[in-house]
Design an enzyme around this catalytic site. Structure first.
Site, PDB file in Angstrom:
ATOM      1  N   LYS A  51      43.551 -25.991   7.700  1.00 50.80           N
ATOM      2  CA  LYS A  51      42.670 -25.987   6.705  1.00 50.80           C
ATOM      3  C   LYS A  51      41.259 -26.347   7.074  1.00 50.80           C
ATOM      4  O   LYS A  51      40.353 -25.667   6.461  1.00 50.80           O
ATOM      5  CB  LYS A  51      43.435 -26.901   5.593  1.00 50.80           C
ATOM      6  CG  LYS A  51      44.641 -26.284   5.052  1.00 50.80           C
ATOM      7  CD  LYS A  51      45.260 -27.174   3.821  1.00 50.80           C
ATOM      8  CE  LYS A  51      46.686 -26.597   3.706  1.00 50.80           C
ATOM      9  NZ  LYS A  51      47.585 -27.382   2.741  1.00 50.80           N
ATOM     10  N   GLN A  95      47.622 -32.902  -0.449  1.00 51.71           N
ATOM     11  CA  GLN A  95      48.843 -32.320   0.492  1.00 51.71           C
ATOM     12  C   GLN A  95      50.189 -32.615   0.224  1.00 51.71           C
ATOM     13  O   GLN A  95      50.440 -33.773   0.204  1.00 51.71           O
ATOM     14  CB  GLN A  95      48.399 -32.623   1.901  1.00 51.71           C
ATOM     15  CG  GLN A  95      49.320 -31.984   3.051  1.00 51.71           C
ATOM     16  CD  GLN A  95      49.333 -30.639   3.335  1.00 51.71           C
ATOM     17  OE1 GLN A  95      48.174 -29.888   2.997  1.00 51.71           O
ATOM     18  NE2 GLN A  95      50.441 -29.902   3.269  1.00 51.71           N
ATOM     19  N   ASP A 118      44.922 -25.517  -5.335  1.00 48.41           N
ATOM     20  CA  ASP A 118      46.477 -25.071  -4.757  1.00 48.41           C
ATOM     21  C   ASP A 118      47.363 -24.519  -6.103  1.00 48.41           C
ATOM     22  O   ASP A 118      48.139 -23.813  -5.856  1.00 48.41           O
ATOM     23  CB  ASP A 118      47.156 -26.478  -4.444  1.00 48.41           C
ATOM     24  CG  ASP A 118      47.471 -26.461  -2.771  1.00 48.41           C
ATOM     25  OD1 ASP A 118      46.901 -25.298  -2.371  1.00 48.41           O
ATOM     26  OD2 ASP A 118      47.697 -27.577  -2.553  1.00 48.41           O
TER      27      ASP A 118
END
Ligand code: BQF
Length: 301
Positions: A51, A95, A118
């Site tokens: 990322k 994450q 997200d």
């Protein structure tokens, strides 16, 4: 035909790089993403590195915020509140997976939905279900982008989703069954939807028979070789979201990646199929960047 997610992701990264260069030329600041990583899961470390690298390539600022595996839920909540209120940051992610002592939903619920790139907060999930403008979970957004760019229609098709996670199975099922005009702005996949969707999971009886009726199979189960050639109708599209590490002493890292599909035997039967690696995975990364740019435009003054 093999769906080349790596190639599509590279094309989109080029488009994003130009968009951001144009912003900068107007004197605007660069979008900025923060990534919170807790603990030392090797797979997670790789994903975060992917990322950060992709952000650097397109001109999105990115910051990694690392905590050790014994970090408390409260420490993490404090960090999230700080990020929610930091005007220099357009979006951030935590994450996953988190260490077992931390409640995932508690953490996700604390994220301001305007910075939830997200798309996993209850607010964004609910808005997606209602067909309101929202930030869509990265992997489903990437899958839609692949279907759109390969011209694979979903209207009236039978889509079988295998897996019922909050990250992939539930949101992709929801998006593909929706009326397209209720779907989300800023997506090239805006016309996808109107599918008849069946969601299968570990307790489903006779998965094979259900799959054989599918025009499109989307598998996110985390089980190598779950989808075999005899389960696929000739010409069907097979989207493999699985990322499984298989020990392989002959590989440079000691392992290799395989999906949830027996690719070798399914590929000759399928009309379209995504490989692992190089299919959905690179699109997930690109979607995160698209979501960050979306948050920048929609929510940052
Ligand atoms: C590729 C992920 C399970 C659980 C948490 C490119 C990635 C993977 C594969 C990647 C994933 C999977 C990510 C490839 C991010 C996708 O070339 O095939 C990129 O970095 N992913 C994650 O952040 O969390 C996960 C899978």
């Amino acid at each position: 035909m093999i769906i080349d997610g790596k190639q599509i992701a590279q094309t989109i990264r080029g488009e994003l790089r130009e968009q951001i260069a144009a912003l900068r030329a107007e004197g605007k600041r660069a979008p900025k993403l923060a990534v919170v990583l807790v603990g030392h899961n090797p797979a997670s470390e790789t994903y975060v590195a992917n990322k950060l690298k992709a952000c650097a390539e397109v001109g999105i600022k990115a910051e990694k915020i690392a905590y050790d595996e014994y970090t408390t839920e409260q420490t993490l909540l404090n960090e999230i509140h700080r990020l929610n209120n930091d005007d220099s940051i357009d979006g951030f992610i935590v994450q996953l997976p988190l260490p077992a002592h931390i409640n995932e939903l508690t953490i996700l619920s604390a994220i301001d939905y305007r910075k939830d790139v997200d798309g996993l907060t209850p607010e964004n999930v609910g808005r997606t279900v209602q067909g309101l403008p929202s930030i869509v979970s990265a992997t489903p957004r990437g899958i839609r982008e692949l279907l759109a760019r390969y011209g694979i229609p979903t209207e009236g098709k039978h889509v079988v989703v295998i897996g019922r996670s909050n990250i992939v199975g539930k949101p992709i099922a929801m998006l593909l069954m929706q009326r397209p005009y209720l779907s989300l702005p800023g997506m090239s996949a805006a016309s996808l939807g109107d599918a008849t969707v069946t969601v299968c999971h570990s307790k489903t009886q006779d998965l094979a028979s259900i799959c054989r009726t599918a025009d499109i199979i989307i598998v996110a189960a985390g089980s190598p070789n779950l989808v075999t050639a005899s389960m696929v109708k000739p010409g069907a599209t097979v989207i493999d979201v699985g990322i499984n590490r298989i020990d392989d002493p002959a590989s440079p890292r000691g392992y290799r990646l395989v999906g949830d599909v027996d690719f070798e035997h399914v590929a000759p039967v399928a009309g379209f199929i995504t490989p692992v690696p190089g299919g959905v995975g690179p699109m997930t990364i690109v979607s995160l960047m698209q979501n960050t740019i979306q948050a920048y435009h929609e929510y940052t003054r």
